[in-house]
Design a protein around this motif. Sequence first.
Motif, mmCIF file in Angstrom:
data_model
loop_
_atom_site.group_PDB
_atom_site.id
_atom_site.type_symbol
_atom_site.label_atom_id
_atom_site.label_comp_id
_atom_site.label_asym_id
_atom_site.label_seq_id
_atom_site.Cartn_x
_atom_site.Cartn_y
_atom_site.Cartn_z
ATOM 1 N N VAL A 29 25.671 -5.731 18.188
ATOM 2 C CA VAL A 29 25.307 -5.288 16.690
ATOM 3 C C VAL A 29 23.859 -5.976 16.259
ATOM 4 O O VAL A 29 23.438 -5.200 15.190
ATOM 5 N N SER A 30 23.341 -7.151 16.777
ATOM 6 C CA SER A 30 22.234 -7.816 16.198
ATOM 7 C C SER A 30 20.949 -7.027 16.523
ATOM 8 O O SER A 30 20.270 -6.490 15.739
ATOM 9 N N ILE A 31 21.190 -6.332 17.728
ATOM 10 C CA ILE A 31 19.770 -5.390 18.070
ATOM 11 C C ILE A 31 19.905 -4.266 17.493
ATOM 12 O O ILE A 31 18.641 -3.708 17.010
ATOM 13 N N CYS A 32 20.980 -3.732 17.037
ATOM 14 C CA CYS A 32 21.039 -2.634 16.312
ATOM 15 C C CYS A 32 20.709 -2.719 14.787
ATOM 16 O O CYS A 32 20.396 -1.711 14.196
ATOM 17 N N LEU A 33 21.095 -3.945 14.456
ATOM 18 C CA LEU A 33 20.589 -4.105 12.983
ATOM 19 C C LEU A 33 19.213 -4.400 12.903
ATOM 20 O O LEU A 33 18.471 -3.681 11.818
ATOM 21 N N GLU A 34 18.717 -4.928 13.988
ATOM 22 C CA GLU A 34 17.235 -5.040 13.852
ATOM 23 C C GLU A 34 16.406 -3.746 13.865
ATOM 24 O O GLU A 34 15.626 -3.734 13.042
ATOM 25 N N TYR A 35 17.081 -2.669 14.780
ATOM 26 C CA TYR A 35 16.515 -1.485 14.608
ATOM 27 C C TYR A 35 16.346 -0.611 13.622
ATOM 28 O O TYR A 35 15.335 -0.005 13.173
ATOM 29 N N GLU A 37 16.532 -2.267 10.819
ATOM 30 C CA GLU A 37 15.777 -3.253 9.663
ATOM 31 C C GLU A 37 16.573 -3.732 8.605
ATOM 32 O O GLU A 37 16.399 -3.795 7.407
ATOM 33 N N ASN A 38 18.096 -3.984 9.100
ATOM 34 C CA ASN A 38 19.152 -4.332 8.316
ATOM 35 C C ASN A 38 19.251 -3.289 7.084
ATOM 36 O O ASN A 38 19.548 -3.702 5.894
ATOM 37 N N ARG A 39 18.734 -2.066 7.161
ATOM 38 C CA ARG A 39 19.011 -1.247 5.995
ATOM 39 C C ARG A 39 19.714 0.070 6.385
ATOM 40 O O ARG A 39 19.455 1.143 6.770
ATOM 41 N N ALA A 40 21.106 -0.407 6.503
ATOM 42 C CA ALA A 40 22.211 0.673 6.687
ATOM 43 C C ALA A 40 23.649 0.181 6.391
ATOM 44 O O ALA A 40 23.566 -1.038 5.690
ATOM 45 N N GLU A 41 24.438 1.222 6.124
ATOM 46 C CA GLU A 41 25.714 0.692 5.588
ATOM 47 C C GLU A 41 26.547 0.499 6.875
ATOM 48 O O GLU A 41 27.369 -0.563 6.700
ATOM 49 N N LYS A 42 26.554 1.124 7.810
ATOM 50 C CA LYS A 42 27.564 0.872 8.919
ATOM 51 C C LYS A 42 26.539 1.079 10.172
ATOM 52 O O LYS A 42 25.545 2.060 10.204
ATOM 53 N N ILE A 43 26.957 0.446 11.220
ATOM 54 C CA ILE A 43 26.550 0.643 12.703
ATOM 55 C C ILE A 43 27.642 1.129 13.689
ATOM 56 O O ILE A 43 28.779 0.609 13.512
ATOM 57 N N TYR A 44 27.271 2.236 14.573
ATOM 58 C CA TYR A 44 28.205 2.610 15.394
ATOM 59 C C TYR A 44 27.643 2.491 16.735
ATOM 60 O O TYR A 44 26.750 2.788 17.026
ATOM 61 N N TYR A 83 11.528 4.318 8.740
ATOM 62 C CA TYR A 83 11.827 3.640 9.955
ATOM 63 C C TYR A 83 10.992 3.845 11.263
ATOM 64 O O TYR A 83 10.640 4.872 11.390
ATOM 65 N N ASP A 84 10.960 2.945 12.047
ATOM 66 C CA ASP A 84 10.282 3.283 13.305
ATOM 67 C C ASP A 84 11.233 3.567 14.393
ATOM 68 O O ASP A 84 11.947 2.830 14.704
ATOM 69 N N VAL A 85 11.175 4.882 14.567
ATOM 70 C CA VAL A 85 12.141 5.575 15.642
ATOM 71 C C VAL A 85 11.570 6.193 16.662
ATOM 72 O O VAL A 85 12.285 6.862 17.468
ATOM 73 N N THR A 86 10.546 5.047 17.205
ATOM 74 C CA THR A 86 9.905 5.630 18.513
ATOM 75 C C THR A 86 10.929 5.432 19.464
ATOM 76 O O THR A 86 11.785 4.699 19.746
ATOM 77 N N ILE A 87 10.473 6.265 20.486
ATOM 78 C CA ILE A 87 11.285 6.422 22.042
ATOM 79 C C ILE A 87 11.124 4.961 22.438
ATOM 80 O O ILE A 87 12.551 4.444 23.009
ATOM 81 N N ASP A 88 10.108 4.074 22.363
ATOM 82 C CA ASP A 88 10.250 2.763 22.864
ATOM 83 C C ASP A 88 11.174 1.917 22.221
ATOM 84 O O ASP A 88 11.847 1.320 22.903
ATOM 85 N N ARG A 89 11.171 2.058 21.032
ATOM 86 C CA ARG A 89 12.100 1.091 20.226
ATOM 87 C C ARG A 89 13.691 1.546 20.790
ATOM 88 O O ARG A 89 14.575 0.657 20.810
ATOM 89 N N LYS A 91 14.620 2.720 23.353
ATOM 90 C CA LYS A 91 14.865 2.370 24.865
ATOM 91 C C LYS A 91 15.049 0.951 24.957
ATOM 92 O O LYS A 91 16.018 0.336 25.608
ATOM 93 N N GLN A 92 14.439 0.178 24.023
ATOM 94 C CA GLN A 92 14.482 -1.554 24.160
ATOM 95 C C GLN A 92 15.895 -1.572 23.488
ATOM 96 O O GLN A 92 16.546 -2.450 24.271
ATOM 97 N N VAL A 93 16.684 -0.924 22.377
ATOM 98 C CA VAL A 93 17.933 -1.289 22.090
ATOM 99 C C VAL A 93 19.034 -1.051 23.082
ATOM 100 O O VAL A 93 19.759 -1.751 23.303
ATOM 101 N N VAL A 94 18.792 0.238 23.719
ATOM 102 C CA VAL A 94 19.664 0.679 24.653
ATOM 103 C C VAL A 94 19.641 -0.315 26.048
ATOM 104 O O VAL A 94 20.653 -0.540 26.645
ATOM 105 N N THR A 95 18.701 -0.682 26.429
ATOM 106 C CA THR A 95 18.234 -1.668 27.503
ATOM 107 C C THR A 95 19.114 -2.880 27.186
ATOM 108 O O THR A 95 19.902 -3.460 27.926
ATOM 109 N N ILE A 96 19.094 -3.537 25.907
ATOM 110 C CA ILE A 96 19.879 -4.563 25.612
ATOM 111 C C ILE A 96 21.167 -4.523 25.679
ATOM 112 O O ILE A 96 21.899 -5.289 26.115
ATOM 113 N N ILE A 97 21.589 -3.409 24.915
ATOM 114 C CA ILE A 97 22.994 -3.106 25.047
ATOM 115 C C ILE A 97 23.790 -2.770 26.472
ATOM 116 O O ILE A 97 24.664 -3.572 26.710
ATOM 117 N N ASN A 98 22.792 -2.096 27.221
ATOM 118 C CA ASN A 98 23.461 -1.870 28.632
ATOM 119 C C ASN A 98 23.327 -3.353 29.397
ATOM 120 O O ASN A 98 24.428 -3.779 30.375
#
Length: 165
Positions: A29-35, A37-44, A83-89, A91-98
């Motif tokens: 959740v933390s890495i998805c929240l960081e992605y 930038e704490n600007r969302a209502e829900k994370i799935y 938002y910064d939605v670059t492929i690198d960002r 990938k970083q989130v997916v790597t941490i979740i994995n």
Amino acid sequence: MSKYIELIGENKMGKKFEDYFSELQADMVSICLEYVENRAEKIYIYCSFESNMISSGFFYKINGKVIKKHRLNDALRSGEKRYDVTIDRQKQVVTIINDDIKALYKLCQEYGKDMPTQIKIVYDIIDNKLSADYCYDLIFSKDENKTALDILEEWYQVEKSNEEL
């Protein structure tokens, strides 16, 4: 050092399996929240571990719209920061979740617990509530035509259809 080793190293404090499991989910959740930038209502967050194959994905609800991670800027209102939605960002989130899924697997092995084949986490940022749905049955492995990403897409479509409700 892996998160799993760090967590097990803390065992002196009397933590239990559920505590470690919760910490790994909180990390996702933390890495998805960081992605976002704490600007969302829900994370799935979707986690899959079937036939020793790991897969994950995530999407959001922003300004009342359920939106994929690479389309966050489509949900912005006039004047809101992009938002910064670059492929690198992404990938970083997916790597941490994995990595967290791998740590969950090791944790389950260590404690003699079954590893879920699927975890669906929903974090309601507004109400600060986390809910998770665990499945232990094979989801896509028994279907020749489906992958974990198909299951993620189906979940996304269900949540998207619920956004009007």
